[in-house]
Enzyme design. Sequence first.
Site, PDB file in Angstrom:
ATOM      1  CB  THR A  46      38.051  97.530  66.078  1.00 33.84           C
ATOM      2  OG1 THR A  46      39.320  97.765  65.463  1.00 33.84           O
ATOM      3  CG2 THR A  46      38.224  96.558  67.225  1.00 33.84           C
ATOM      4  CE1 TYR A 109      50.060  87.342  69.765  1.00 36.21           C
ATOM      5  CE2 TYR A 109      51.299  86.659  67.845  1.00 36.21           C
ATOM      6  CZ  TYR A 109      50.862  86.428  69.133  1.00 36.21           C
ATOM      7  OH  TYR A 109      51.237  85.272  69.788  1.00 36.21           O
ATOM      8  CE1 TYR A 135      42.054 103.171  65.628  1.00 38.83           C
ATOM      9  CE2 TYR A 135      41.273 101.160  64.573  1.00 38.83           C
ATOM     10  CZ  TYR A 135      41.269 102.029  65.655  1.00 38.83           C
ATOM     11  OH  TYR A 135      40.490 101.759  66.750  1.00 38.83           O
ATOM     12  NE  ARG A 140      39.948  97.724  70.068  1.00 35.22           N
ATOM     13  CZ  ARG A 140      39.138  96.759  70.480  1.00 35.22           C
ATOM     14  NH1 ARG A 140      39.503  95.495  70.354  1.00 35.22           N
ATOM     15  NH2 ARG A 140      37.974  97.032  71.026  1.00 35.22           N
ATOM     16  CE  LYS A 164      39.036 105.081  65.197  1.00 35.45           C
ATOM     17  NZ  LYS A 164      38.249 103.826  65.076  1.00 35.45           N
ATOM     18  CB  ILE A 206      36.492 107.414  63.388  1.00 36.07           C
ATOM     19  CG1 ILE A 206      36.864 108.036  62.039  1.00 36.07           C
ATOM     20  CG2 ILE A 206      35.765 106.080  63.171  1.00 36.07           C
ATOM     21  CD1 ILE A 206      37.830 107.211  61.205  1.00 36.07           C
TER      22      ILE A 206
END
Length: 296
Positions: A46, A109, A135, A140, A164, A206
């Site tokens: 990202t 989404y 992840y 987000r 992550k 990360i």
Amino acid sequence: MEQLIGIGVALVTPFREDLSVDVAALERIVEHNIQGGVDYLVVLGTTAESATLSQAEKQLVVDIVVRTNAGRLPLVLGVGGNNTMAVASELKTLDLSEVDAILSVSPYYNKPTQEGIYQHFKMIAEASPIPIVLYNVPSRTGSNMLPETTLRLAHDFSNIVGIKEACGNSVQIDKIIKNKPEGFLVISGDDATALPTVLAGGAGVISVLGQGLPTLFSDMIKLGLEGNAKEAYGIHHKLSALMSLIFEEGNPAGIKSIFENKGISRATVRLPLVEATPALKEKISASLKSLDRARV
């Protein structure tokens, strides 16, 4: 996947003033991190603004990082999306010969159920020729991959080697660490939770800030992995202001401001993101100066 223990950095994509990819600056950023002591590089996450890169630009970024790295550090490539079949198809066609693992985000989404998230990663695991790091970033994606789903995937697929975790919830992170299969890596996805995650039994981080201050951030994570909480928290507290500042106006505007301050690359980002305001840049600059004074 012992090579993914420690600190990985989610590399930015630097741009020139005309918004084209700045090849020379990306080479400098990669070298800055290798010399700074990070353990691995994460490409096209990202933070790389990958959502605004064309397919040709993505390949250019990968080629630059691979060439500059020259096999010195392990590479993790971001390959994810909310179209499961498209991600699986991409994994079957990509040249992954220079990549050690992929980082794949939970579908955004669409807001799938936990079963939908499981089936998404099941298809990806069956398609991927190399190890996968999940992840989870609810802020987000709009949905949270619960520990039960993460652990189910970890137990069911040997090529799903870690997560992550950027949920920001220590209870959730602890539940995964407590119940994970041996060798499964729980990697912090938030700079602010990196050290607590490591001290709780996690594998590392990360990081976004770490690419700007690789030596200091690497030292903190190494001390944490050694169980030296007092010294590690000493560094954490020095970095805590910057951990917040760089996200104040969104990512990667803040970290790109650090690179501009250091003369490594421009602070330019692509719309719909906008460059850090002069006020934020000033706060970041003051914090960097304060950090430098504290290290003298």
